[in-house]
Design an enzyme around this catalytic site. Structure first.
Site, short mmCIF file in Angstrom:
data_model
loop_
_atom_site.label_atom_id
_atom_site.label_comp_id
_atom_site.label_asym_id
_atom_site.label_seq_id
_atom_site.Cartn_x
_atom_site.Cartn_y
_atom_site.Cartn_z
N LEU A 140 10.92 13.79 -68.21
CA LEU A 140 10.67 14.25 -69.57
C LEU A 140 10.31 15.74 -69.62
O LEU A 140 9.98 16.25 -70.69
CB LEU A 140 9.54 13.42 -70.20
CG LEU A 140 9.88 11.97 -70.51
CD1 LEU A 140 8.65 11.20 -70.96
CD2 LEU A 140 10.97 11.89 -71.56
N LYS A 197 8.60 18.78 -53.41
CA LYS A 197 7.38 19.56 -53.54
C LYS A 197 6.98 20.27 -52.25
O LYS A 197 6.29 21.30 -52.29
CB LYS A 197 6.23 18.67 -54.02
CG LYS A 197 6.46 18.16 -55.45
CD LYS A 197 5.29 17.34 -55.94
CE LYS A 197 5.55 16.84 -57.37
NZ LYS A 197 4.41 16.07 -57.91
#
Length: 286
Positions: free
Chosen positions: A23, A73
């Site tokens: 999102l 990450k």
């Protein structure tokens, strides 16, 4: 962050794998609209560890920011020319921003810590001194970073704690305990439980403790969002815990990303409204 360059195209995106559920585009596009950054764009792209290097090398100078989700990450951290203290401590970067004074350089940031801290605070957990963290990956290290030195962390894992996560906790002067999945007794007195694993991976909730804190309600934060109430959240509510929404973590880490990438304070209201609509639409999908 490069000069805003009114009228000059600026590109940002979220990368990860899988990425279709993200999102982040909803949040960043809402921010650009509210800030009248009409020449800014924000996309999502399927990128895994094997394809990251080529994708990153292919960015031209109109690209100013990347949001990184799993499994990128750690590889993003290694790609940066400059690493902020929080990103270095956690060994994880969820944000890369092109340097303003050197267009060939990128700075790695970790805004997950800001998102986690804010989500916990909004649920009533300010300055936690003890956590039970489910999992030991990059998001778990961000959760650990919310604790002050001298705190206590219980790491709930299936097999063993990742060495870099254990090293971070010990370097921060935390008391560290390790328990197996579903061994909830160690979490009876913590300020918060933070789950960083898929909801289906959290077992044996029959043993989840009843809240017994006299001065405050402990908090559960499930970092996985978008599929409605999880079993962990439902059990926590039934047993007297407060629940911090994973979408609050998402929202507030994104506001910090917008600030870093654009140089503007993020329009929290516009981003929150857009997220609420997107979640409602997702729930209404057949």
């Amino acid at each position: 962050m490069l000069s805003e360059g009114r009228g000059v195209a600026r590109h940002c995106a979220v990368w990860g794998s899988p990425i279709g559920h993200s999102l982040s585009p909803v949040l960043h596009r809402a921010a650009y609209a509210a800030l009248a950054l009409h020449h800014w764009s924000y996309e999502r792209r399927e990128v895994d560890e094997a394809s990251f290097a080529d994708a990153f090398a292919g960015l031209d100078e109109t690209w100013v920011g990347l949001s990184l989700t799993m499994p990128l990450k750690e590889v993003a951290l290694r790609a940066a020319t400059t690493v902020t203290r929080v990103a270095a401590v956690t060994g994880a970067a969820n944000t890369l921003v092109r340097d303003a004074d050197d267009s060939s350089g990128w700075t790695a940031h970790n805004t997950d810590v800001h998102g986690l801290t804010t989500a916990l605070r909004l649920a009533g957990c300010t300055d936690p001194t003890s956590l039970l963290v489910i999992g030991s990956g990059a998001t778990a290290r961000s959760a650990i970073a919310t604790l002050a030195p001298g705190g206590r962390v219980v790491l709930m894992v299936r097999h063993r704690v990742r060495p870099e996560t254990l090293a971070q906790a010990e370097a921060a002067g935390l008391t560290v305990e390790t328990v197996g999945l579903g061994e909830w007794a160690a979490g009876a007195e913590v300020d918060a439980v933070v789950s960083t694993v898929p909801p289906a991976s959290v077992p044996d909730l029959d043993g989840f403790p009843v809240a017994t804190h006299r001065d405050h309600r402990p908090v559960v934060l499930d970092a996985v969002y978008g599929s409605g109430e999880t079993r962990l959240q439902r059990t926590a509510r039934e047993r007297g815990w407060s629940v911090a929404e994973g979408t609050d973590m998402l929202l507030h880490q994104a506001t910090e990303q917008v600030r870093l990438m654009t140089g503007h304070d993020a329009p929290l209201g516009a981003m929150s409204d857009a997220l609420r609509v997107a979640l409602r639409d997702r729930r209404d999908e057949p």
